[in-house]
Design an enzyme around this catalytic site. Structure first.
Site, PDB file in Angstrom:
ATOM      1  N   ASN A 395       0.841  -1.192   0.000  1.00 35.73           N
ATOM      2  CA  ASN A 395       0.000   0.000   0.000  1.00 35.73           C
ATOM      3  C   ASN A 395       0.877   1.243   0.000  1.00 35.73           C
ATOM      4  O   ASN A 395       1.645   1.459   0.931  1.00 35.73           O
ATOM      5  CB  ASN A 395      -0.892   0.009   1.243  1.00 35.73           C
ATOM      6  CG  ASN A 395      -1.669   1.303   1.395  1.00 35.73           C
ATOM      7  OD1 ASN A 395      -2.678   1.496   0.744  1.00 35.73           O
ATOM      8  ND2 ASN A 395      -1.205   2.191   2.267  1.00 35.73           N
ATOM      9  N   GLU A 396       0.815   2.024  -1.071  1.00 37.68           N
ATOM     10  CA  GLU A 396       1.453   3.347  -1.141  1.00 37.68           C
ATOM     11  C   GLU A 396       2.944   3.325  -0.829  1.00 37.68           C
ATOM     12  O   GLU A 396       3.465   4.231  -0.168  1.00 37.68           O
ATOM     13  CB  GLU A 396       0.737   4.333  -0.209  1.00 37.68           C
ATOM     14  CG  GLU A 396      -0.692   4.612  -0.611  1.00 37.68           C
ATOM     15  CD  GLU A 396      -1.320   5.757   0.173  1.00 37.68           C
ATOM     16  OE1 GLU A 396      -0.604   6.425   0.937  1.00 37.68           O
ATOM     17  OE2 GLU A 396      -2.533   5.984   0.015  1.00 37.68           O
TER      18      GLU A 396
END
Length: 845
Positions: A395-396
């Protein structure tokens, strides 16, 4: 997110498919065909448009899973939110590692002899703390926010684990009260012997949002896992979900549920629980911590600054997705941090363990009851597989190369054992930039199936970027838009999101999944705004964005029908505005500010030898003072300290300034094109903790990035930098110490009139979806071609003041349903100013 295939199909609801839409140029329209919404506008308030639906054309299919929800434990979304437990810190596990203000007795009040103990007599290895309560002593829980919320006539189930010595045991008196008195009749249980679970039930005699639960003992006793649940949870499940919140999510009819994050997935330590040594308190979210009996689950420090109990764990997430007919989409940590952090774990053994944990997760979801993890699922009450088909890794992440190297390890292992699982990658935390570009390059070269994009931007950005996915490679990775939102919860934000969503549907052959974020926010515990659903201890309500999301999700259709619409006449004007200086958690000195026109004339000049009288300061924004021939901001904690000078009408100019950082976390903010403190551009050098630099455009207080670098260049303390901003028309060029740093042309049109048409094959309806995000109504000539259509249509409209915001007391933005008459193959309809309108038109071919 058994052997080689899921043991059961993903839950499906009605099939949806879609078609393609292309926007043209033409005229605008306005006239109100929605009864009881507003009076017809005056002619001066009307712009004319056309909307033409193609005969016989077909566009991309709209998958049943097109729109979903993203649940992350942020803003108290789980404990104190969707998880229906009313007792806060029920197992006395709060710790300074969670929050500097926490102790094991946070949210508890004690009388007499009471202390928290951590010894070999504890309830179990993971539940480390318990409360030792002396004879004649009591402990009271204050709940979340204003207190424990109860409603008259409803039942509440109490439970506690207790240990007491002696033949007589320990008589426990249980009371539920608020400042006005008793909320339910007191209950009594007697604890005897070793750790045992005791239960009781209250029926509320009054409604209150400020209840207190007290346990008083007549003899020495050890207590743990003190709990109070409403009997009426969603689907009446024990250890269940808060009904009103779950029902609002279910009402969206989401195609998928992405969980459990978000930033809490991939930050913190990636070590896990160890029976011998305990576990790393601030560790990443690891699914095995969250299953099994709730009293045996670990607690953890939440990334967002509080404790998470894991009472709402992976089993409950899967169950909730199944209950609402949605596809589960779990996200597992990739051993590379994201969310503003830059660290990759370099431990082959740890990576191997996490890969195996992910394989075990798939088995937990899909495996037969004869498998190790399928058996654990069955023991929890669900022998039937959950039908997992998609799973996201990471995630990110801000380190695309490091992330992708690890992603490939996960994907290879998953595809080898479960080839039917779609493994989703991501493109970092932004909609553009060097990390985004590199991540997409790696994803394309690696032939990734799907890439998760995230971005939070201004309404202006969403209006300008409707065609974002028009140019994406149709043969490349598909897009999962896992997190997006405009930067507020007012109707103007929802309108811009609605306009953008018409582009998502038009590009449904590329954008396969999309979810607004975040989903939930408790009003007294907000780490992030905007949010889709807001709540307190008693009430919940949908934001204006919730109403838009629900309208699209309940009326998606099966396929896009190609259509074209005229556009709004362009009104592009040159960038104009004054200039400004600012800081963010930094002290800095500015000097020798000079603004010259394109013809060389000096428009403004200040060396601060005579003070700072030419500058306008905003009250409460930093501490500015002219000293030693410079303009100094000396408050190291102040954020957004913008001061301005000059003429808002300036255009085609050069801004020169010298800047010196004195102390603090970041660098400089040099503003241009300043109309006011909520509308300007600024060059943010050394922002985001001195890790990035960018030019940001602020419109009505909401920001979007126009240009930037992510090369890790830092602004040095004590060094003087020479900065120059050149503005020509809509073109801006920036120079750092005499060398070109970058530039951009701000010429994207924020088109306020957007539309898409889809088909619902089950009902035989065309769904004409029109967004009019401007001050004037849009009188529109609609041409449905040679189709035979019914003379009436079902109309749903969201309309209101663009500044309107839904609250607990007032819901100004809500759907209004009516019947539209006079529908024909060619007819005219006026879409109100600031509105989203869905027409469902019966078509016979």
């Amino acid at each position: 997110m058994p052997t080689t295939a899921p043991a059961s199909a993903t839950p499906r609801r009605r099939p949806r498919r879609r078609a393609r839409l292309t926007l043209l140029t033409g005229t605008l329209v306005a006239a109100l065909a929605v009864p009881a919404l507003a009076a017809p506008p005056a002619a001066a308030d009307v712009t004319d448009y056309t909307l033409d639906v193609t005969d016989g054309g077909t566009g991309p299919a709209l998958d049943d899973t097109m729109y979903g929800v993203f649940f992350e434990d942020i803003n108290r979304a789980a404990d104190g939110g969707l998880y229906a437990e009313q007792v806060q810190n029920r197992s006395f596990e709060y710790d300074r590692a969670d929050n500097a203000a926490y102790t094991p007795l946070t949210s508890w009040e004690t009388t007499g002899s009471a202390k928290v103990v951590n010894d070999d007599g504890r309830l179990n290895a993971r539940n480390r703390n318990y409360l030792s309560l002396g004879a004649g002593s009591s402990v009271t829980n204050t709940g979340y926010g204003t207190g424990i919320a109860v409603r008259k006539g409803e039942r509440y189930d109490f439970s506690v684990w207790a240990r007491a010595g002696g033949a007589a045991g320990a008589p426990l008196t249980l009371t539920l009260r608020d400042s006005s008195g008793e909320l339910a009749a007191a209950r009594r249980v007697t604890a005897r012997g070793g750790w045992t679970k005791y239960t009781a039930s209250f029926t509320a005699t009054r409604t209150s949002a400020a209840g207190r639960l007290t346990v008083a003992s007549g003899a020495p006793v050890a207590l743990d896992m003190i709990s109070l649940f409403p009997r009426d949870t969603y689907k009446h499940r024990p250890n269940g979900l808060r009904k009103d919140l779950a029902e609002k999510i279910a009402a969206l009819d989401p195609g998928f549920v992405r969980f459990p994050g978000g930033c809490l997935v991939n930050t913190g330590s990636h070590e896990g629980y160890d029976e011998a040594s305990g576990y790393q308190r601030k560790r990443s979210y690891q699914w095995k911590d969250t299953i099994g009996p709730v009293e045996q689950r670990a607690t953890n420090a939440n990334f967002w600054g509080y404790n998470q109990s894991y009472g709402l764990g992976y089993y409950e997430y899967f169950q909730f997705a199944e209950d609402i007919g949605a596809m589960p989409l779990p996200v597992v940590p990739a051993l590379v941090t994201g969310c503003g952090q830059n660290k990759a774990t370099d431990d082959p053994a740890l990576l191997k363990r996490h890969v195996q944990d992910t394989l075990d997760l798939i088995e937990f979801a899909n495996g037969p009851v004869t498998s190790e993890w399928g058996k654990k699922r069955a023991e929890m009450g669900h022998p039937k597989p959950f039908g997992l088909t998609h799973l996201a890794v990471g995630n990110e992440e801000n380190l695309p190369d490091e992330f992708f190297a690890r992603f490939k390890e996960f994907r290879a292992a998953i595809e080898a054992k479960y080839p039917d699982i779609t493994v989703i990658s991501n493109s970092g935390p932004d909609d553009s930039g060097t990390t985004f570009d590199r991540a997409w390059q790696l994803n394309r070269e690696g032939k990734v199936d799907m890439v998760d994009e995230h971005y939070y931007n201004s309404p202006q950005w969403f209006l300008e970027n409707n065609e974002r996915y028009d140019s994406y490679d149709r043969n490349g990775p598909k897009v999962f838009l896992g997190e997006y939102a405009s930067q507020d919860n007012r109707f103007r934000n929802a309108l811009s999101e609605a306009a953008f969503m018409t582009g998502l549907e038009r590009n449904a052959d590329v954008v396969k999944l999309a979810s607004y974020a975040p989903l939930l926010a408790r009003t007294d515990s907000v780490q992030w705004r905007p949010d889709m659903i807001w709540f307190d201890g008693r009430k919940s309500w949908g934001s204006t964005s919730y109403e838009v999301q629900k309208l699209f999700m309940n009326n998606t259709g099966d396929r896009v029908v190609p259509s074209t619409a005229s556009g709004t006449p362009a009104t592009t004007a040159p960038i104009t505005g004054a200039v400004g200086l600012s800081t963010w958690a930094t002290t800095a000195a500015y000097d020798d500010v000079k603004v010259t026109g394109a013809d060389g004339r000096t428009l403004f000049e200040d060396d601060f030898s005579g003070g700072a009288g030419k500058w306008t300061e905003a009250a409460g924004r930093g501490s500015w003072k002219a000293e030693d021939g410079a303009y100094v901001q000396s408050d190291a904690a102040a954020e957004n300290t913008l001061v301005t000078a000059g003429d808002p009408g300036w255009r085609d100019y050069d801004l020169h300034v010298k800047a010196t950082k004195r102390s603090g976390k970041e660098g400089f903010l040099v503003a241009f094109g300043v109309q006011d403190t909520g509308n300007h551009y600024w060059w943010n050098l050394g922002g985001w903790g001195n890790t990035r630099s960018a030019v940001e455009k602020t419109t009505d207080g909401a920001k979007q990035t126009m240009a930037g670098t992510e090369d890790g260049t830092k602004i040095e303390t004590g060094r003087t930098y020479d900065l120059k901003v050149q503005v020509r028309g809509r073109q801006v060029t920036l120079y750092l110490d005499g060398r070109k740093w970058g530039g951009f042309t701000d010429d994207a049109e924020a088109e306020p009139f957007r539309q898409v048409v889809t088909e619902d094959r089950k009902t035989g309806e065309l769904i004409v979806k029109v967004v009019n995000a401007q001050d004037s109504a849009a009188r529109t000539r609609i041409d449905l071609g040679k189709r035979k259509v019914a003379p009436t249509a079902r109309l749903t409209t969201l309309q209101g003041d663009p500044a309107a915001e839904n609250t607990a007391e007032d819901r100004p933005i809500a759907p209004r349903h009516s019947t539209l008459r006079g529908v024909a193959p060619q007819f005219t309809h006026t879409f109100p100013a600031h509105s989203v309108t869905f027409m469902r038109i019966r078509s016979h071919g």
